[in-house]
Motif scaffolding. Structure first.
Motif, short mmCIF file in Angstrom:
data_model
loop_
_atom_site.label_atom_id
_atom_site.label_comp_id
_atom_site.label_asym_id
_atom_site.label_seq_id
_atom_site.Cartn_x
_atom_site.Cartn_y
_atom_site.Cartn_z
N LEU B 222 48.36 4.10 -17.48
CA LEU B 222 46.96 3.79 -17.77
C LEU B 222 46.19 3.36 -16.51
O LEU B 222 45.04 3.73 -16.33
CB LEU B 222 46.87 2.68 -18.83
N VAL B 225 44.60 6.09 -14.48
CA VAL B 225 43.34 6.74 -14.88
C VAL B 225 42.19 5.76 -15.10
O VAL B 225 41.06 6.17 -15.27
CB VAL B 225 43.54 7.59 -16.17
N ILE B 226 42.49 4.47 -15.11
CA ILE B 226 41.43 3.48 -15.33
C ILE B 226 41.18 2.71 -14.04
O ILE B 226 42.11 2.13 -13.47
CB ILE B 226 41.82 2.52 -16.48
N ARG B 230 37.30 -4.55 -15.31
CA ARG B 230 37.16 -5.15 -16.65
C ARG B 230 38.09 -4.45 -17.63
O ARG B 230 38.67 -5.06 -18.51
CB ARG B 230 35.71 -5.01 -17.15
N GLU B 231 38.22 -3.15 -17.44
CA GLU B 231 39.08 -2.39 -18.35
C GLU B 231 40.56 -2.70 -18.08
O GLU B 231 41.35 -2.80 -19.02
CB GLU B 231 38.79 -0.90 -18.21
N THR B 234 41.25 -6.00 -19.68
CA THR B 234 41.37 -5.87 -21.14
C THR B 234 42.76 -5.35 -21.51
O THR B 234 43.42 -5.89 -22.41
CB THR B 234 40.30 -4.88 -21.66
N LEU B 235 43.19 -4.33 -20.81
CA LEU B 235 44.51 -3.76 -21.11
C LEU B 235 45.64 -4.74 -20.79
O LEU B 235 46.62 -4.85 -21.53
CB LEU B 235 44.73 -2.48 -20.31
N GLY B 238 45.83 -7.25 -23.40
CA GLY B 238 46.43 -6.61 -24.57
C GLY B 238 47.93 -6.50 -24.44
O GLY B 238 48.68 -6.84 -25.36
#
Lengths: 428, 404
Positions: B222, B225-226, B230-231, B234-235, B238
Motif C-alpha cells: 500500500l 501506491v499511496i 495523511r493517508e 490513516t492506514l 488501521g
C-alpha cells in the motif's frame, strides 16, 4: 489492488472471529473492528474516488456492508462502543465549517443566504403539511380522524427536512478541495440552517404538543430554555475562539493535540450544560478565521489529522444505518425523499432568482442541500420520546429518509462542485 | 464523567506534558529524569483513577480500552520498525551475544530469586501461578530503556566501546524480552493453558508470525501506491488497531504482534523517510495518554509482602546487573574491557517494561495479578529513579579505571 486487500481483510476478520476461543471481550473486539473498518473503509473510499464518487460514500457503503445489518462482520455492540469518536469528529468538522465561512462572503451574499433559507423553509413546511394531509391514508399509525396529528406530523417532518448535514458538506469540500461561489454559498446556508432548524424545531415542537397532548398549553419555558442554550453556546463559542486565537498566535506548540483537546472538551462540556457543541465550534472556527490571521493555520492543522477521524465517523454512520427499517418503509421514504428534493429545488431556485444569482447557483445549488445526518437524527429521537403514540414510527420513517439522503446527498453535492468547476481550487 | 471528557482531559495533560517531556538538562538528577522521562504520568493516572479522583472510572477505562491496545501496539510497532538493518550493522556482532546473555542472565537471576520468595510469601497459591509470576518478573527485569543513554549523552565524556555497547544492549534487550513474552503468551495461553498446551501454543505462535508477515506485506504494497502522509497515517492507525485488537482478542501480546509487524516492514520497505515522520508526529501524545491510562488501571495495594517483593525485584536486578560482567569475563572469556560496575548503566527500564507489565495484567486475570502489577510498576519507577545515580557511579568507576 485495493479490492484484493479488502478481500484479504474480509477473509482475515472472518477467519479470526470464527476461530476465536471466546476469550476476547467487547472492548478488545471493538479495537479489532476499528482497525478493520479504518483499513477497508479507507480503501473502499479510494475505489469510489476512482469511480468519480465521493470518498465518504465509499466509507459509508463499506460501513453498511460490514455492519450489523448486512454481512455482520461488525456487530451492533462494537458499533456502539466505537461511537465514542463521534464527539471528536463532529467538533472537528464544525471547527472546519466555521473556519471556512468568510465574513466578506457572508456580507456580500447575505441577501441570497436569507432568501434561500426563507424559501426552503417555507416550501418544505407547507409542502410536507400538504403532503401529509393527502397521504394520511398511508400514514396508518396516525389516527385518521384527528387532523391535529396529521398537522403535527407534517410540521415536524417539514422542520426536519430543512436540515442539511454540515459534516457531510464539509467532508465533501475538504475531499474535493473545492472553492468558489457555489461552494461558499452551500456551506454558509448549511451552517446557518442548522441554527434556524434548532429554533424552528423548538417552536413547532411546543406547538405540536399544544395541539396533540390534552390539557397542554403552549409552553414558553421551552423557548426560554432555547434562549439560554443559544446564548450560552454563543458565549462559549466566542470564548473558545479567543482561546484558539491566543494559542495559535502566542504559544504555537503541539497545535494538533491542543485542537483535539479543545474539540473534545467543547463537545462534552457543552452537552453537560446542554449547549450546542456544533454551534460553539462553528463560532470558534468563524472567529479564528475572520478576526485573526490564524484561520488558515487552524484549517490546515485540522485537515492534517482529520482523515482517520472522517473515515471512522462515516464508516460508523454507515454501519449504524438500520437496513431493516429501510426495507420496511422504503416506498413511503422514497416518496418523501423525492418530495423533499423537489421542494428544496423550488425553494433554492426562487431564493436565488429573487437575489439575482448566477445560473449555476439557481439551477445547481439545491443539490448541495440533500444530505442529512446528525441534527435531523437527534430531533427525530426527541420526537420519538415525546410522542409515544406515533413518535417511534416517525423516527423509523425519518431514519429511512435520512439514510437515503445521506447516500445520495454527497454524490449530488460532489457532482455540482465538478459541474461548477470549483473542485481543486483550494490551495493545499 | 463520560469517557469523552476523560479522553479530553488525557489529551490536554498529554499536551502539557509533551512540552516538557524528554527535555534535556546537563545534570545527573534522579528527580529530573523521573519527571522528564514521562514516568510521572503513571502517577497522574493513579490520581485520576478509581482509587483517586475517579475521573477515569472503571467504566470510562473500559470504553477507552481501544486506546490502551493502540498504545501497546504503537510502542511495539515503533520499536520493531526502528530496528533497521542499517542500525544493527553499526555495531560489532559480538555485542549481540553480550546482549542476549545479559538478558538471559538477568531473567534467570530475577526469576529464580523471585520464585523462591514467592513460594515463601504466598505458600497457599498454586506453584503454577507463582512460577508464572516469577517468570514475568524475570522478563521485566531483562528489559532496559533505550532512551536513557541518549538522554544523558552530553554527560558521557568518552563515547567509546563503553557507550556503544550500552546503547546497543539497551536497544536490543527489549527484543529478547518481547520474544520471551510472546512464547509465554502462546504456550501458557490464558485461559486454556492446562490442556493441549504444546499444539495450541505452537499454532498460536506460528499463526502470530504469519499474521504479522501478511500485515507487513500488505502495508508495504500500500505504501508503494499511496504518497499522501495523511493517508499513510490513516492506514498505519488501521493496521496497528487491527493487529493489536486481534492480538488482544486472542489473549496474545499486542506488543509482540506489532513489534514483529514493524520489524518485518522495516526490512521490506525503502520508504523509511516517508513513514518515520508519520508515526513520530503522534508518538509523544500517544505515549503520555498511554502512561496515564496505565496509572488509572493500576489497583494499588501495598502491604509488607509487596514491599518485600519490590525490594527483591529491584535488588536482584541490580545485583544481577553488577555480577554479570565479572562472570561473563571469567566464565566465557568475553573480549570486552569494561569497568566492574558497568551493569549500573542499564538500570532504567523505560516505556517497554511498563507496557509489558500492563500487558501481563490484561492477559492474565489471575489471583495475584494486581500484586504483580504493583510490584512491577513500583519496581520500574524505583529503577527509573536510581538509574541516573547508577550511571554516574559507573562513569566514575570508568574514569578511575582509565586514570589507573
Amino acid at each position: 489492488m485495493s479490492i484484493l486487500i479488502i478481500i484479504v481483510f474480509f477473509v482475515l476478520i472472518y477467519v479470526l472471529k470464527s476461530i476465536s476461543t471466546g476469550t476476547g471481550n467487547l472492548n478488545q473486539s471493538a479495537t479489532f473492528a476499528l482497525g478493520f473498518l479504518l483499513i477497508t473503509a479507507f480503501l473502499f473510499g479510494k475505489i469510489t474516488k476512482k469511480l468519480k464518487l465521493p470518498m465518504i460514500t465509499g466509507f459509508m457503503v463499506m460501513g453498511i456492508i460490514c455492519g450489523p445489518y448486512f454481512l455482520k462482520l461488525i456487530n451492533l455492540n462494537e458499533v456502539k462502543s466505537l461511537q465514542l469518536l463521534d464527539g471528536l469528529a463532529l467538533s472537528l468538522i464544525a471547527l472546519t465549517a466555521g473556519g471556512e465561512l468568510r465574513l466578506a462572503i457572508l456580507k456580500e451574499k447575505r441577501k441570497t443566504i436569507i432568501l434561500i433559507i426563507l424559501f426552503q423553509a417555507l416550501f418544505l413546511l407547507c409542502g410536507f403539511l400538504i403532503f401529509c394531509f393527502f397521504a394520511r391514508d398511508f400514514l396508518t399509525f396516525l389516527p385518521i380522524d384527528k387532523l391535529s396529528y396529521v398537522f403535527a406530523f407534517g410540521l415536524l417532518f417539514g422542520v426536519l427536512s430543512i436540515a442539511t448535514s454540515p459534516s457531510t458538506t464539509i467532508a465533501i469540500i475538504t475531499e474535493t478541495r473545492a472553492k468558489g461561489p457555489l461552494t461558499d454559498l452551500v456551506l454558509s446556508i448549511t451552517v446557518f440552517k442548522d441554527v434556524i432548524v434548532i429554533v424552528l424545531f423548538a417552536f413547532s415542537f411546543s406547538f405540536s404538543k399544544f395541539l396533540i397532548v390534552a390539557k397542554s398549553n403552549f409552553s414558553f419555558s421551552i423557548l426560554l430554555n432555547l434562549l439560554k442554550e443559544m446564548s450560552g453556546s454563543i458565549i462559549t463559542g466566542v470564548l473558545m475562539g479567543l482561546i484558539i486565537i491566543f494559542y495559535l498566535k502566542f504559544i504555537k506548540k503541539e497545535i494538533t493535540i491542543f485542537i483535539l483537546s479543545i474539540a473534545f472538551f467543547t463537545y462534552e462540556l457543552s452537552s453537560h450544560f446542554e449547549f450546542h457543541p456544533l454551534l460553539i465550534c462553528m463560532i470558534a472556527g468563524f472567529l479564528t478565521e475572520n478576526f485573526s490571521s490564524e484561520g488558515e493555520k487552524l484549517i490546515h492543522i485540522i485537515e492534517k489529522s482529520s482523515l482517520p477521524i472522517y473515515v471512522i465517523f462515516f464508516a460508523i454512520s454507515g454501519a449504524s444505518l438500520n437496513l431493516e427499517i429501510l426495507k420496511s418503509t422504503w416506498i413511503i421514504a422514497l416518496s418523501m425523499v423525492t418530495m423533499r428534493a423537489i421542494l428544496k429545488f423550488l425553494g433554492t431556485y426562487l431564493g436565488a432568482k429573487l437575489s439575482k444569482e448566477e445560473v449555476n447557483i439557481k439551477r445547481l445549488s439545491w443539490m448541495g442541500f440533500i444530505s442529512q445526518a446528525g441534527v435531523a437524527l437527534g430531533l427525530a429521537i426527541i420526537i420519538e420520546k415525546s410522542f409515544p403514540v406515533w413518535g417511534p414510527q416517525f423516527k423509523t420513517l425519518a431514519i429511512a429518509v435520512i439514510a437515503i439522503n445521506q447516500i445520495i446527498g454527497p454524490i449530488m453535492f460532489q457532482r455540482i462542485i465538478f459541474k461548477a468547476e470549483e473542485a481543486g481550487k483550494k490551495e493545499i | 464523567m463520560k469517557a469523552i471528557l476523560a479522553l479530553g482531559l488525557l489529551i490536554l495533560i498529554s499536551y502539557l506534558g509533551s512540552i516538557g517531556l524528554f527535555f534535556r538538562r546537563n545534570v545527573f538528577s534522579p528527580f529530573f529524569y523521573f519527571f522528564s522521562s514521562g514516568s510521572v504520568y503513571i502517577l497522574f493516572g493513579l490520581i485520576s483513577g478509581k482509587d483517586g479522583l475517579n475521573i477515569l472510572s472503571s467504566q470510562v477505562l473500559n470504553q477507552l480500552s481501544p486506546l490502551i491496545n493502540l498504545g501497546l501496539g504503537w510502542i511495539g510497532f515503533l520499536y520493531g520498525f526502528q530496528l533497521e538493518n542499517k542500525f544493527l550493522r553499526q555495531f560489532p556482532k559480538k555485542y549481540l551475544g553480550f546482549s542476549f546473555l545479559y538478558s538471559m542472565f538477568l531473567f534467570l537471576t530475577v526469576t529464580l530469586i523471585s520464585l523462591l520468595f514467592l513460594k515463601v510469601i504466598y505458600s497457599s497459591y498454586s506453584s503454577f501461578i507463582l512460577a508464572g509470576m516469577a517468570i514475568s518478573f524475570g522478563i521485566l527485569a531483562s528489559i532496559s530503556s533505550s532512551s536513557f543513554l541518549p538522554f544523558f549523552s552530553n554527560l558521557i565524556p568518552h563515547k567509546g566501546e563503553y557507550y556503544r555497547l550500552a546503547v546497543f544492549s539497551n536497544n536490543i534487550d527489549d527484543f529478547w524480552g518481547i520474544w520471551g513474552f510472546a512464547l509465554i503468551t502462546s504456550f501458557w495461553h490464558f485461559p486454556f493453558f492446562r490442556e493441549k498446551i504444546f499444539i495450541k501454543g505452537l499454532l498460536l505462535f506460528l499463526g502470530s508470525i504469519i499474521f504479522c508477515g501478511l500485515l507487513s506485506i500488505i502495508f508495504h504494497l500500500l505504501t508503494k501506491v499511496i504518497n499522501d502522509q495523511r493517508e499513510i497515517l490513516t492506514l498505519l492507525f488501521g493496521m496497528v488497531f487491527f493487529a493489536s485488537g486481534a492480538a488482544s482478542f486472542f489473549n496474545l501480546s499486542p506488543i509482540f504482534i506489532c513489534m514483529l509487524f514493524g520489524f518485518i516492514l522495516t526490512r521490506l520497505t525503502k520508504l523509511h523517510d516517508r513513514i518515520y515522520p508519520v508515526f513520530l508526529s503522534v508518538e509523544k501524545p500517544l505515549y503520555i495518554i498511554f502512561l496515564i491510562l496505565i496509572g488509572a488501571l493500576w489497583n494499588i495495594s501495598i502491604d509488607i509482602s509487596v514491599i518485600l517483593l519490590i525490594f527483591i525485584f529491584v535488588g536482584s536486578r541490580i545485583g544481577g546487573s553488577v555480577l554479570y560482567l565479572p562472570l561473563l569475563k571469567k566464565i566465557l572469556k568475553f573480549p570486552i574491557n569494561l569497568p566492574p560496575l558497568y551493569g549500573l548503566t542499564f538500570l532504567s527500564q523505560g516505556g517497554m517494561a511498563i507496557a509489558l507489565a500492563i500487558n501481563i495484567k490484561l492477559i492474565y486475570s489471575l489471583p495475584l495479578t494486581d500484586i504483580f502489577l504493583t510490584v512491577a510498576l513500583l519496581g520500574i519507577l524505583i529503577n527509573e529513579f536510581l538509574a541516573p545515580i547508577g550511571l554516574k557511579v559507573s562513569l566514575i568507576k570508568l574514569e578511575s579505571q582509565r586514570a589507573g
